[in-house]
Design a protein around this motif. Structure first.
Motif, PDB file in Angstrom:
ATOM      1  N   ALA A 164       3.340 -10.704  -0.795  1.00 41.67           N
ATOM      2  CA  ALA A 164       2.339 -10.096  -1.670  1.00 41.67           C
ATOM      3  C   ALA A 164       1.594  -8.983  -0.946  1.00 41.67           C
ATOM      4  CB  ALA A 164       1.369 -11.166  -2.164  1.00 41.67           C
ATOM      5  N   THR A 165       1.315  -9.181   0.338  1.00 43.23           N
ATOM      6  CA  THR A 165       0.638  -8.151   1.120  1.00 43.23           C
ATOM      7  C   THR A 165       1.550  -6.946   1.314  1.00 43.23           C
ATOM      8  OG1 THR A 165      -0.580  -9.895   2.272  1.00 43.23           O
ATOM      9  CG2 THR A 165      -0.580  -7.710   3.283  1.00 43.23           C
ATOM     10  N   ALA A 166       2.834  -7.214   1.520  1.00 47.50           N
ATOM     11  CA  ALA A 166       3.790  -6.105   1.665  1.00 47.50           C
ATOM     12  C   ALA A 166       3.848  -5.281   0.386  1.00 47.50           C
ATOM     13  CB  ALA A 166       5.173  -6.659   2.009  1.00 47.50           C
ATOM     14  N   TRP A 167       3.773  -5.953  -0.758  1.00 48.76           N
ATOM     15  CA  TRP A 167       3.804  -5.180  -2.013  1.00 48.76           C
ATOM     16  C   TRP A 167       2.537  -4.339  -2.160  1.00 48.76           C
ATOM     17  CZ3 TRP A 167       7.747  -4.171  -5.208  1.00 48.76           C
ATOM     18  CH2 TRP A 167       7.441  -3.395  -6.330  1.00 48.76           C
ATOM     19  N   ASP A 168       1.411  -4.871  -1.711  1.00 48.12           N
ATOM     20  CA  ASP A 168       0.195  -4.060  -1.734  1.00 48.12           C
ATOM     21  C   ASP A 168       0.404  -2.770  -0.952  1.00 48.12           C
ATOM     22  OD1 ASP A 168      -1.044  -5.996  -3.216  1.00 48.12           O
ATOM     23  OD2 ASP A 168      -2.249  -6.800  -1.557  1.00 48.12           O
ATOM     24  N   ASP A 169       1.110  -2.868   0.180  1.00 42.89           N
ATOM     25  CA  ASP A 169       1.381  -1.667   0.980  1.00 42.89           C
ATOM     26  C   ASP A 169       2.323  -0.724   0.242  1.00 42.89           C
ATOM     27  OD1 ASP A 169      -0.253  -2.622   2.961  1.00 42.89           O
ATOM     28  OD2 ASP A 169       1.373  -3.372   4.229  1.00 42.89           O
ATOM     29  N   ILE A 170       3.291  -1.287  -0.497  1.00 45.44           N
ATOM     30  CA  ILE A 170       4.184  -0.441  -1.302  1.00 45.44           C
ATOM     31  C   ILE A 170       3.381   0.284  -2.368  1.00 45.44           C
ATOM     32  CG2 ILE A 170       6.079  -0.492  -2.973  1.00 45.44           C
ATOM     33  CD1 ILE A 170       7.232  -2.876  -1.423  1.00 45.44           C
ATOM     34  N   GLU A 171       2.508  -0.437  -3.017  1.00 44.25           N
ATOM     35  CA  GLU A 171       1.690   0.151  -4.080  1.00 44.25           C
ATOM     36  C   GLU A 171       0.780   1.240  -3.529  1.00 44.25           C
ATOM     37  OE1 GLU A 171      -1.780  -1.494  -7.026  1.00 44.25           O
ATOM     38  OE2 GLU A 171       0.070  -2.675  -6.875  1.00 44.25           O
ATOM     39  N   GLN A 172       0.196   0.966  -2.355  1.00 41.18           N
ATOM     40  CA  GLN A 172      -0.677   1.973  -1.745  1.00 41.18           C
ATOM     41  C   GLN A 172       0.104   3.227  -1.367  1.00 41.18           C
ATOM     42  OE1 GLN A 172      -0.519   2.693   1.777  1.00 41.18           O
ATOM     43  NE2 GLN A 172      -2.312   4.051   1.900  1.00 41.18           N
ATOM     44  N   PRO A 187      -0.390   9.028   0.671  1.00 37.54           N
ATOM     45  CA  PRO A 187      -1.114   8.299   1.712  1.00 37.54           C
ATOM     46  C   PRO A 187      -0.181   7.886   2.841  1.00 37.54           C
ATOM     47  CG  PRO A 187      -0.779   6.912  -0.215  1.00 37.54           C
ATOM     48  CD  PRO A 187      -0.323   8.294  -0.600  1.00 37.54           C
ATOM     49  N   ARG A 188      -0.766   7.682   3.996  1.00 40.62           N
ATOM     50  CA  ARG A 188       0.033   7.285   5.144  1.00 40.62           C
ATOM     51  C   ARG A 188       0.500   5.832   4.961  1.00 40.62           C
ATOM     52  NH1 ARG A 188      -2.555   8.171  10.926  1.00 40.62           N
ATOM     53  NH2 ARG A 188      -2.202  10.320  10.184  1.00 40.62           N
ATOM     54  N   PRO A 189       1.777   5.529   5.174  1.00 40.12           N
ATOM     55  CA  PRO A 189       2.247   4.140   5.050  1.00 40.12           C
ATOM     56  C   PRO A 189       1.498   3.230   6.024  1.00 40.12           C
ATOM     57  CG  PRO A 189       4.101   5.652   5.135  1.00 40.12           C
ATOM     58  CD  PRO A 189       2.882   6.464   5.476  1.00 40.12           C
ATOM     59  N   ARG A 190       1.305   1.980   5.617  1.00 34.87           N
ATOM     60  CA  ARG A 190       0.563   1.048   6.452  1.00 34.87           C
ATOM     61  C   ARG A 190       1.264  -0.303   6.471  1.00 34.87           C
ATOM     62  NH1 ARG A 190      -4.441   0.022   2.158  1.00 34.87           N
ATOM     63  NH2 ARG A 190      -3.256  -1.422   0.805  1.00 34.87           N
ATOM     64  N   THR A 191       0.928  -1.094   7.469  1.00 34.48           N
ATOM     65  CA  THR A 191       1.392  -2.481   7.551  1.00 34.48           C
ATOM     66  C   THR A 191       0.148  -3.350   7.668  1.00 34.48           C
ATOM     67  OG1 THR A 191       3.432  -1.798   8.657  1.00 34.48           O
ATOM     68  CG2 THR A 191       2.841  -4.126   8.774  1.00 34.48           C
ATOM     69  N   THR A 192      -0.296  -3.845   6.542  1.00 33.57           N
ATOM     70  CA  THR A 192      -1.558  -4.575   6.489  1.00 33.57           C
ATOM     71  C   THR A 192      -1.358  -6.022   6.899  1.00 33.57           C
ATOM     72  OG1 THR A 192      -2.189  -3.158   4.628  1.00 33.57           O
ATOM     73  CG2 THR A 192      -3.501  -5.165   4.993  1.00 33.57           C
ATOM     74  N   PRO A 193      -2.194  -6.551   7.784  1.00 35.57           N
ATOM     75  CA  PRO A 193      -2.114  -7.988   8.087  1.00 35.57           C
ATOM     76  C   PRO A 193      -2.431  -8.812   6.840  1.00 35.57           C
ATOM     77  CG  PRO A 193      -3.458  -6.802   9.695  1.00 35.57           C
ATOM     78  CD  PRO A 193      -3.224  -5.864   8.571  1.00 35.57           C
ATOM     79  N   VAL A 194      -1.868  -9.995   6.787  1.00 31.17           N
ATOM     80  CA  VAL A 194      -2.148 -10.873   5.658  1.00 31.17           C
ATOM     81  C   VAL A 194      -3.622 -11.263   5.693  1.00 31.17           C
ATOM     82  CG1 VAL A 194      -1.623 -13.090   4.573  1.00 31.17           C
ATOM     83  CG2 VAL A 194       0.208 -11.767   5.662  1.00 31.17           C
ATOM     84  N   PRO A 195      -4.363 -10.992   4.632  1.00 34.52           N
ATOM     85  CA  PRO A 195      -5.797 -11.314   4.648  1.00 34.52           C
ATOM     86  C   PRO A 195      -6.033 -12.829   4.650  1.00 34.52           C
ATOM     87  CG  PRO A 195      -5.121 -10.540   2.477  1.00 34.52           C
ATOM     88  CD  PRO A 195      -3.948 -10.333   3.384  1.00 34.52           C
TER      89      PRO A 195
END
Length: 433
Positions: A164-172, A187-195
């Motif tokens: 789900a967090t990876a999809w948030d990054d896709i959406e961003q 926007p710059r691609p990101r790899t967000t840690p799981v909140p």
């Protein structure tokens, strides 16, 4: 499909959607500029936007194997049902549970920017821009594919906290911005840690082992799915909500749980060790080993309807041991045997109902025949034609004593009949003759 067939794939842009393929599969058809406008002063809502303003472009991701591609909708078609014109389901319409087969999700792309001086401006992407976007999201797609839960031999997909967090990054990464001059900015691609508010159910169970239900060890898929689908009117649903309700515990607000089915299937897999969980009914009824085991263990001279609980438990142990020899662990075995016994006992109940109805019918018939026979015996006795009680009893298929008692009662009745009535009776008999 086996588990190997559903193993994670490699994120990639599909053939036909790349420059080296000449974008031969990308058939984009944006509306002409004169069909895309916004009139905020229009009185009617349907007159505020041009017929091409509802045109949509999309990025599709196959969460099963990592394929990425893009396309658009037909701006000439009414916009009431865009879902039917997309290759998959928009992520926001899915929720955080299971992902419908075949696991294709869509990110709709925005085209509209607004500036006080320039007003509304639409920017539709060409194939090169969409390909560049697809390449930009590949790392997040790979993370999604690697982390999404795959359940059972069919590899059914279920969201994980990391997926789900990876999809948030896709959406961003797929949400563009525009400068005042209309220049496109990705926007710059990101790899967000799981909140921290995203919790895996498996981790929740590991932290609260006392809440786990021992029946999960050999529960059927359907039983595990029912637990995972628990949905109360208030509070948390799924596995945490179910077990905390049973234990009279409460979960703090603010968390979202992921991987309900995956956690239960993993729990059962650990309990079964190196044995494969297999539905007891399927194994006993459809496999040669199961049928042979059933025939060998079937109670002699009795059906399951006549078997008490202790014998049923012994049968279950026999079947489970036989399945272990084949590397299997039978799920839902006791419940399956109880269902079979219940079905046989229900059949016996129906048999008793039928027998009771038949006895009642025959007893009513016997009552009518007995009354008719009694009338006939009375008639013959009234003749006083010299025949003895034994002869009449033989004709009536009844004991001699019954006829003798009957004759005595008739004689008593005659001797106690009032004279006037006796005279009337005699007169009537004379007239009858």
């Amino acid at each position: 499909m086996t588990a190997a067939d559903s193993a994670p794939g490699t994120a990639r842009v599909l053939t036909g959607y790349r420059p080296e393929d000449g974008f031969m599969a990308a058939e984009l058809d944006p509306p002409p500029a004169e069909y895309v406008w916004h009139d905020e002063n229009a009185e009617q809502q349907d007159q505020r936007y041009g017929p091409g303003a509802g045109y949509q472009q999309w990025l599709a991701v196959d969460a099963r194997d990592g394929a990425v591609w893009f396309g658009d909708t037909d701006w000439r078609v009414p916009q009431e049902s865009p879902g039917s014109r997309l290759p998959g389901i928009p992520r926001r319409a899915l929720g955080d549970g299971a992902v419908p087969d075949p696991g294709i999700m869509v990110q709709l792309l925005g085209h509209l920017s607004h500036d006080e001086q320039r007003g509304c401006t639409w920017h539709f992407f060409d194939a090169e821009e969409l390909h560049a976007l697809a390449v930009r999201v590949l790392p997040a797609v790979q993370r999604l594919v690697d982390s999404i839960h795959r359940i059972g031999p069919e590899g059914e997909l279920e969201w994980s906290a990391e997926a789900a967090t990876a999809w948030d990054d896709i959406e961003q990464a797929a949400t563009p911005a525009f400068t005042p001059s209309g220049e496109l900015l990705w926007p710059r691609p990101r790899t967000t840690p799981v909140p921290a508010w995203r919790i895996e159910v498996g981790a929740f169970l590991a932290a609260n082992p006392e809440l786990c239900d021992p029946s999960w060890d050999l529960a059927t898929d359907a039983e595990l799915d029912t637990c995972a689908d628990y949905s109360p009117q208030h509070g948390y649903g799924g596995v945490p909500g179910r077990i905390c309700r049973d234990a009279d515990r409460q979960i703090e607000d603010g968390f979202t749980f992921y991987g309900h089915r995956a956690a239960l299937y993993a729990y059962r897999a650990r309990a079964c060790g190196d044995r494969t969980p297999t539905d007891a009914g399927v194994w006993l009824e459809t496999t040669e080993a199961g049928r042979d085991t059933w025939e060998a263990a079937k109670p002699l001279g009795a059906t399951l309807a006549d078997v008490p609980d202790c014998v049923l438990a012994s049968l279950a142990e026999t079947f489970q041991n036989a399945a272990h020899e084949h590397g299997l662990a039978l799920t839902g075995l006791t419940a399956h045997l109880r269902r079979l016994r219940g079905a046989e006992r229900s059949a016996v109940d129906r048999q008793l109902v039928h027998e009771g109805e038949e006895v009642e019918r025959l007893e009513n018939m016997l009552k009518d025949f007995r009354a008719a026979r009694n009338r006939t015996v009375t008639r013959i006795l009234a003749w006083s034609d010299g025949r003895g009680d034994a002869e009449i009893a033989r004709l009536a298929s009844m004991p001699d004593a019954y006829v003798s008692d009957w004759r005595a009662r008739l004689t008593d009745e005659r001797t106690t009949t009032p004279p006037a009535r006796e005279a009337r009776t005699a007169s009537g008999n004379a007239r009858g003759c």
